[in-house]
Design an enzyme around this catalytic site. Structure first.
Site, short mmCIF file in Angstrom:
data_model
loop_
_atom_site.label_atom_id
_atom_site.label_comp_id
_atom_site.label_asym_id
_atom_site.label_seq_id
_atom_site.Cartn_x
_atom_site.Cartn_y
_atom_site.Cartn_z
CG ASN A 66 -25.48 -34.98 63.07
OD1 ASN A 66 -24.30 -35.11 63.40
ND2 ASN A 66 -25.87 -34.28 62.02
CG HIS A 113 -22.63 -42.07 66.49
ND1 HIS A 113 -21.85 -41.05 65.99
CD2 HIS A 113 -21.97 -43.22 66.22
CE1 HIS A 113 -20.75 -41.57 65.46
NE2 HIS A 113 -20.80 -42.88 65.58
CB CYS A 119 -34.61 -52.63 86.57
SG CYS A 119 -33.55 -51.65 85.50
N1 APR Z 1 -21.11 -26.62 57.11
C1 APR Z 1 -20.39 -27.73 56.74
N2 APR Z 1 -19.47 -28.31 57.54
C2 APR Z 1 -19.26 -27.76 58.75
C3 APR Z 1 -19.96 -26.61 59.20
C4 APR Z 1 -20.92 -26.04 58.31
N3 APR Z 1 -21.63 -24.96 58.66
N4 APR Z 1 -19.52 -26.31 60.45
C5 APR Z 1 -18.60 -27.24 60.78
N5 APR Z 1 -18.43 -28.10 59.75
C6 APR Z 1 -17.55 -29.28 59.67
C7 APR Z 1 -16.24 -29.14 60.38
O1 APR Z 1 -15.27 -28.58 59.52
C8 APR Z 1 -15.92 -30.61 60.69
O2 APR Z 1 -15.24 -31.22 59.60
O3 APR Z 1 -18.24 -30.34 60.30
C9 APR Z 1 -17.29 -31.26 60.84
C10 APR Z 1 -17.66 -31.56 62.27
O4 APR Z 1 -16.74 -32.51 62.74
P1 APR Z 1 -16.93 -33.10 64.22
O5 APR Z 1 -17.14 -32.00 65.17
O6 APR Z 1 -15.80 -34.07 64.41
O7 APR Z 1 -18.31 -33.90 64.15
P2 APR Z 1 -18.57 -35.31 63.50
O8 APR Z 1 -17.70 -35.53 62.29
O9 APR Z 1 -20.03 -35.44 63.31
O10 APR Z 1 -18.10 -36.31 64.67
C11 APR Z 1 -18.38 -37.67 64.48
O11 APR Z 1 -17.62 -38.10 66.72
O12 APR Z 1 -17.45 -37.51 68.88
C12 APR Z 1 -18.16 -38.30 68.02
O13 APR Z 1 -20.31 -39.10 68.38
C13 APR Z 1 -19.61 -37.96 67.98
O14 APR Z 1 -21.09 -38.26 66.09
C14 APR Z 1 -19.88 -37.66 66.52
C15 APR Z 1 -18.69 -38.28 65.81
#
Ligand code: APR
Length: 260
Positions: A109, A126, A159
């Site tokens: 995050n 990231h 720059c």
């Molecule tokens: N509690 C727990 N898990 C949750 C909740 C919640 N309230 N809400 C959503 N989730 C879960 C979803 O089910 C999913 O598995 O969080 C996850 C979010 O997944 P992504 O949206 O893919 O985010 P992330 O895994 O952090 O992505 C990784 O991808 O695009 C890049 O740089 C971006 O850091 C990011 C990386």
């Protein structure tokens, strides 16, 4: 994989006991831990990538060729972070660090909410959206106050090149990998919280811990590729806390305080 939910707590005591006897616990967090702070994740329905397809807006090559396009994504991201506060999921991880039961957090995050909650060992693989960086001279600075409103692109005061948020775009190298491997090489229990475990190299970290004999505690509202080890021949999460990060971490902490 043993599942734990708010309704079925059969394996909770065992999971807590193993956590308390683990020597070096680390947390890997993703966007899901901040959803209850009001920040959209990326891949859930309605997530950020459904509005700004990453290959069209989120790559370093788009920033070089069409920075005004990248800044549409950056402004949407930035507006989504304004005024957001950590929730008890972030606070519980800070509490576990204070209790010397968590050695650090590797977060995907960019929202700074772990630091805002009081965690002190936070490795941002990231980057962090609260700063801007210049790819020309390397300067990192706070953004101008009107950066989210103005149409004009922020320029480096040294720059004159167009600045970007101090975050890792697709096609850029990730950050703090050495510190992350140092934190993980002694890790015998990894909490994987709110991530779809799809983006490398962060997605390789749970398997790295698993292969060196560590335990994986996954916290998510739905199963992921990690849960049953789809990518690693069935070597998946040992415990799956099936529910929101806030509710499941609260349940886990409650189980710990009952145990003490
Ligand atoms: N509690 C727990 N898990 C949750 C909740 C919640 N309230 N809400 C959503 N989730 C879960 C979803 O089910 C999913 O598995 O969080 C996850 C979010 O997944 P992504 O949206 O893919 O985010 P992330 O895994 O952090 O992505 C990784 O991808 O695009 C890049 O740089 C971006 O850091 C990011 C990386």
């Amino acid at each position: 994989m043993k599942q734990i939910t708010s309704q079925s707590r059969e394996h909770l005591e065992e999971a807590v006991a193993k956590f308390l006897s683990a020597r070096h616990c680390v947390a890997l967090t993703g966007a899901g831990i901040s959803v209850e702070s009001g920040i959209d994740d990326f891949r859930s329905p309605g997530g950020l990538w459904s509005k700004f397809p990453p290959d069209e807006y989120g790559t370093i090559s788009v920033f070089h060729t069409h920075p005004e396009k990248s800044w549409k994504l950056f402004r949407a991201l930035g507006r989504g972070l304004v005024g957001k506060k950590p929730i008890q999921a972030h606070q519980i991880l800070a509490q576990l660090e204070e209790m010397k039961k968590l050695n650090g957090i590797v977060t995907q995050n960019i929202d700074n909410l772990h630091q805002d909650a009081g965690s002190s060992v936070v490795l941002e693989i990231h980057g962090n959206h609260h700063y801007l960086q210049c790819l020309g001279c390397g300067d990192v600075c706070k953004p101008p106050v009107d950066v989210l409103e103005e149409e004009k692109l922020p320029l480096c005061s040294h720059c004159d090149r167009v600045l970007k948020p101090n975050v890792v775009l697709f096609g850029e190298n990730v950050r703090q990998l050495d510190e992350i491997h140092n934190l993980l090489h002694r890790c015998d229990l990894l909490m994987v919280i709110g991530t779809s475990a799809q983006v490398y190299p962060a997605a390789a970290l749970p398997e790295q811990v698993k292969y060196s004999g560590g335990l994986i505690y996954e916290f998510n509202i739905e199963e992921t590729v990690l849960t049953h080890g789809e990518r690693s021949g069935g070597v998946g999460s040992d415990y799956f806390f099936h529910g929101s990060a806030a509710a499941m971490l609260e349940l886990f902490l409650d189980g710990m305080t009952r145990k003490d």
